[in-house]
Design an enzyme around this catalytic site. Structure first.
Site, PDB file in Angstrom:
ATOM      1  N   SER A 292      81.121 -65.234  22.136  1.00 29.88           N
ATOM      2  CA  SER A 292      79.785 -64.331  21.876  1.00 29.88           C
ATOM      3  C   SER A 292      78.744 -65.168  21.864  1.00 29.88           C
ATOM      4  O   SER A 292      78.272 -65.502  22.978  1.00 29.88           O
ATOM      5  CB  SER A 292      80.053 -63.809  20.672  1.00 29.88           C
ATOM      6  OG  SER A 292      79.322 -62.687  20.306  1.00 29.88           O
ATOM      7  N   ASP A 303      72.803 -71.436  33.131  1.00 27.62           N
ATOM      8  CA  ASP A 303      71.999 -70.534  34.186  1.00 27.62           C
ATOM      9  C   ASP A 303      70.420 -71.201  34.251  1.00 27.62           C
ATOM     10  O   ASP A 303      69.781 -70.994  35.628  1.00 27.62           O
ATOM     11  CB  ASP A 303      71.889 -69.210  33.654  1.00 27.62           C
ATOM     12  CG  ASP A 303      73.190 -68.477  33.819  1.00 27.62           C
ATOM     13  OD1 ASP A 303      74.158 -69.039  34.424  1.00 27.62           O
ATOM     14  OD2 ASP A 303      73.423 -67.217  33.550  1.00 27.62           O
ATOM     15  N   LYS A 317      83.742 -63.155  25.642  1.00 30.11           N
ATOM     16  CA  LYS A 317      83.380 -61.973  24.682  1.00 30.11           C
ATOM     17  C   LYS A 317      82.001 -61.676  24.770  1.00 30.11           C
ATOM     18  O   LYS A 317      81.081 -62.501  24.504  1.00 30.11           O
ATOM     19  CB  LYS A 317      83.563 -62.075  23.197  1.00 30.11           C
ATOM     20  CG  LYS A 317      83.411 -61.050  22.451  1.00 30.11           C
ATOM     21  CD  LYS A 317      83.643 -61.235  20.962  1.00 30.11           C
ATOM     22  CE  LYS A 317      83.069 -59.905  20.188  1.00 30.11           C
ATOM     23  NZ  LYS A 317      81.685 -59.783  20.098  1.00 30.11           N
TER      24      LYS A 317
END
Length: 552
Positions: A292, A303, A317
């Site tokens: 999460s 990223d 998740k």
């Protein structure tokens, strides 16, 4: 004339479209009403005509639970009596004395928390609770005892306790406090200017705690790089993850978005404040227990090419949950959206059927995996979880070690060690002597311990199957002989796994004397993933562009 006909046609088309939408809505409403009516009828029939007395409330609760299980593993019903779990989940806090308990035989303190009422009163692991507020614990469950210990901060709770070190029975009255689990499990300097921060959750104020920890490391004057450890971090509040990222990324950086059923509910999250340090080299450690918000933090770092992610693939998740109020003070934790990190990928596992036993991402078919690009054009992939830039497997536990942990042999021996020692060396230095490990072997041999290895268990299962399927007697004999060859006595097996088990005992003893921070400090001595992170930070050439974002 043609223009009029065209307008008339458009009007008729729109009217038809609206009619269809209304019809679909009415059809949906009818089906919903029909289902609710049937449910009510069945419930009434069961209540009136079922052969035995039934608890209608329990039946309804079970129906709600099973209904929500059909949606996803995270949407759940929270009745009024469990509202305390919501507070703990979001704030990391509750009212109590600051200790966990267990019931191996009697009810005992398992882990007092540092600087909270139980620890300040001198309670240690192994102290037995005989009474709580005058009520004997002998007939109570652990949950019942735990509930009796909790309460509004400022109120008092009394105990009758048998001290593990002396055997004395004492009466103690403790004043409950607000118990808060810090999101920063431990932070400190490792070596050569490398700082380390273990983040255990994302509750209210977690980003403030991270800011404070980072500033403390920076105040040493020699902080040159940083390890953020998210291993085993199951996530928490999204806003805290965004704020944590804001400590290391330029203000206004988009780090995650949430997209739901309706576009108007979509939200994009950006960092809000000026960073503490946008250039310090960062390594983020993850494993399949990282989920999460932990995946959002690690995924955004990856990223945006802001640091190096190391370890193993994360849990997978990427679902957003909102807590909705219901009647009678109940709550519904419901999935409302999915998370998307800066490259555009979603960390949610595509298929729940491809999961490991612990729920984390399992095997993913190549056909389901899509390629995305980081800020600087590196290839990253979806399919579930965050795949590290540098994969480093952790050392697993042997069956012998797992059995010793699950059967409490290591914890019991650590408590026994506490009885005979008033202090130990700092966790970074503490080591069990060979003589003390021999004492542990003798301690285990006195108990009922199953020391068979995983290989032996498989061979025994194979032998049982071979006999059941009437295999040739020669095959049966060969299997029996092989089992005999691989079977060792307990002491020999404990010596064979000495290095691994000795570390686990040392960690448990350090936890008793120095609380959870002591366990972490002890574990870091033998952590191959941390060692690899240190190695990369000391010689960053391979990942220079990731570790030094200011480099062009």
């Amino acid at each position: 004339m043609k223009k009029k006909i065209f307008k008339t046609g458009v009007a008729l088309f729109l009217a038809l479209l609206v009619s269809l939408q209304i019809a679909q809505a009415q059809s949906s409403d009818f089906k919903t009403g029909k289902s609710l009516d049937l449910f009510h009828n069945i419930l009434r029939e069961v209540a009136v005509f079922y052969v035995d007395t039934v608890q209608i409330g329990e039946l309804v609760d079970a129906a709600i639970v099973h209904m929500l299980e059909e949606l996803d593993p995270y949407t759940e019903f929270i009745p009024e009596e469990e509202n305390e779990s919501i507070e703990l989940m979001t704030t990391g806090s509750y009212g109590g004395v600051g200790a966990t308990i267990r019931k191996p035989k009697g009810v005992v303190f398992w882990e007092p928390y540092e600087n909270y009422p139980a620890a300040k009163a001198g309670i240690v692991q192994g102290d037995e609770i005989l009474e709580i507020d005058g009520v004997s614990t002998s007939g109570l469950t652990v949950d019942q005892c735990s509930s009796a210990m909790k309460g509004k901060p400022g109120t008092e709770v009394s105990f009758k306790i048998k001290k593990v070190k002396t055997g004395d029975v004492v009466d103690l009255t403790l004043r409950r406090e607000r118990i808060h689990f810090s999101d920063i499990a431990w932070h400190g300097m490792l070596q050569e200017g490398i700082g380390y921060i273990r983040i255990s959750g994302f509750t209210q104020g977690g980003s403030i705690e991270l800011r404070r920890a980072f500033q403390e490391l920076k105040s040493t004057g020699n902080l040159s790089s940083l390890i953020l450890d998210l291993r085993g971090n199951g996530g928490g509040l999204l806003d805290e993850a965004v704020n944590m990222l804001g400590l290391f990324l330029p203000r206004g950086t988009e780090v995650v978005s949430a997209r739901g059923r309706y576009p108007q509910q979509d939200v994009t999250y950006k960092t809000k404040e000026e960073p503490l340090d946008p250039n310090i080299p960062i390594v983020v450690l993850v494993n399949r227990g990282s989920a999460s918000s932990a995946e959002i933090l690690a995924g955004a770092i990856q990223d945006l090419d802001r640091g190096l992610v190391m370890g193993t693939r994360t849990f997978g998740k990427g679902l957003v949950q909102a807590i909705r109020p219901l009647n009678y003070n109940a709550r519904l934790k419901i999935t409302t959206a999915k998370y998307y990190i800066p490259s555009g990928r979603c960390v949610q596992a595509i298929d729940y059927s491809h999961r490991n036993d612990d729920g984390s991402v399992g095997a993913i078919p190549d056909s389901l995996i899509k390629e995305f690009k980081t800020k600087n054009g590196r290839s990253v992939f979806d399919g579930g979880g965050i795949t590290p830039d540098e994969k480093i497997e952790a050392v697993g536990y042997s069956r012998m070690a797992i059995e010793l942990i699950s059967r409490d042999f290591i914890w019991d021996f650590a408590v026994k060690y506490l009885i005979h020692h008033d202090s130990i060396a700092p966790p970074e230095q503490f080591a069990l002597t060979d003589s003390e490990y021999d004492d542990f072997i003798a301690f285990v041999e006195q108990g009922e311990f199953d020391g068979r290895s995983a290989t032996q268990l498989l061979l025994e299962q194979l032998l049982t199957t071979a006999k059941r399927e009437n295999y040739d007697s020669l095959v049966v004999k060969q299997l029996s002989d092989f089992i005999e060859i691989t079977t060792g006595d307990t002491s020999r097996e404990l010596l064979r796994h000495k290095a691994e088990i000795k570390r686990l005992i040392e960690e448990e003893i350090c936890c008793i004397f120095f609380y959870q921070k002591g366990r972490i400090r002890s574990m870091l001595r033998n952590d191959i993933q941390v060692d690899k992170a240190i190695e990369v930070l000391l010689d960053p050439q391979k990942y220079k562009k990731l570790l030094f974002p200011q480099t062009k």
